[in-house]
Design a protein around this motif. Sequence first.
Motif, PDB file in Angstrom:
ATOM      1  N   VAL A 191      -7.953   1.702   3.669  1.00  0.00           N
ATOM      2  CA  VAL A 191      -7.937   1.919   2.223  1.00  0.00           C
ATOM      3  C   VAL A 191      -9.322   2.366   1.746  1.00  0.00           C
ATOM      4  O   VAL A 191     -10.327   2.110   2.402  1.00  0.00           O
ATOM      5  CB  VAL A 191      -7.467   0.655   1.458  1.00  0.00           C
ATOM      6  N   TYR A 251      -3.489   3.350  -0.456  1.00  0.00           N
ATOM      7  CA  TYR A 251      -4.139   2.839  -1.646  1.00  0.00           C
ATOM      8  C   TYR A 251      -3.200   1.885  -2.355  1.00  0.00           C
ATOM      9  O   TYR A 251      -1.992   1.882  -2.118  1.00  0.00           O
ATOM     10  CB  TYR A 251      -4.608   3.963  -2.574  1.00  0.00           C
ATOM     11  N   GLY A 299       0.837  -1.196   0.000  1.00  0.00           N
ATOM     12  CA  GLY A 299       0.000   0.000   0.000  1.00  0.00           C
ATOM     13  C   GLY A 299       0.870   1.242   0.000  1.00  0.00           C
ATOM     14  O   GLY A 299       2.014   1.209   0.466  1.00  0.00           O
TER      15      GLY A 299
END
Length: 147
Positions: free
Chosen positions: A129, A44, A34
């Motif tokens: 996320v 993300y 991530g």
Amino acid sequence: MTGATGPIPGAPGPAHGLIDTVAWVHLRDGMILGARTRGKDLFYIPGGKRHAGESDEQTLLREVGEELTVAIVPGTVAHVGTYEAPVDVDTPRVVVRMACYTGDHRGTLAAAGEIEEIRWLAYADRALVPPVDQLVFDELRAAGRLS
């Protein structure tokens, strides 16, 4: 992974906007890589928006190089799914479409450009996320690929 489309809660009618992105699903030891942009709270799946005329693969190679200082090996890129979900609960009629790919890389992973932090994430980190990434987390978990 086959791809999924998430519901658009609270959004009567069609979406008002589409954000078209490409992402690199990089797994290691049951965790997914991530990235967190400077000044943001959420992580993300690394990648980003395509430039005019770019293919998915061109976008993937450019974005991963800019964000993570590694080079994706072109012949190893494989589509694993395309996902759609609202940007967030406050913007349900703007949808993110994220085409996800795997691929081998050369180089050492490091945060670069707009990226402040990279981190290996487990399924327990799902709340860290955005909604479209959560769909990927769910599918990876169901397939036994995310711890």
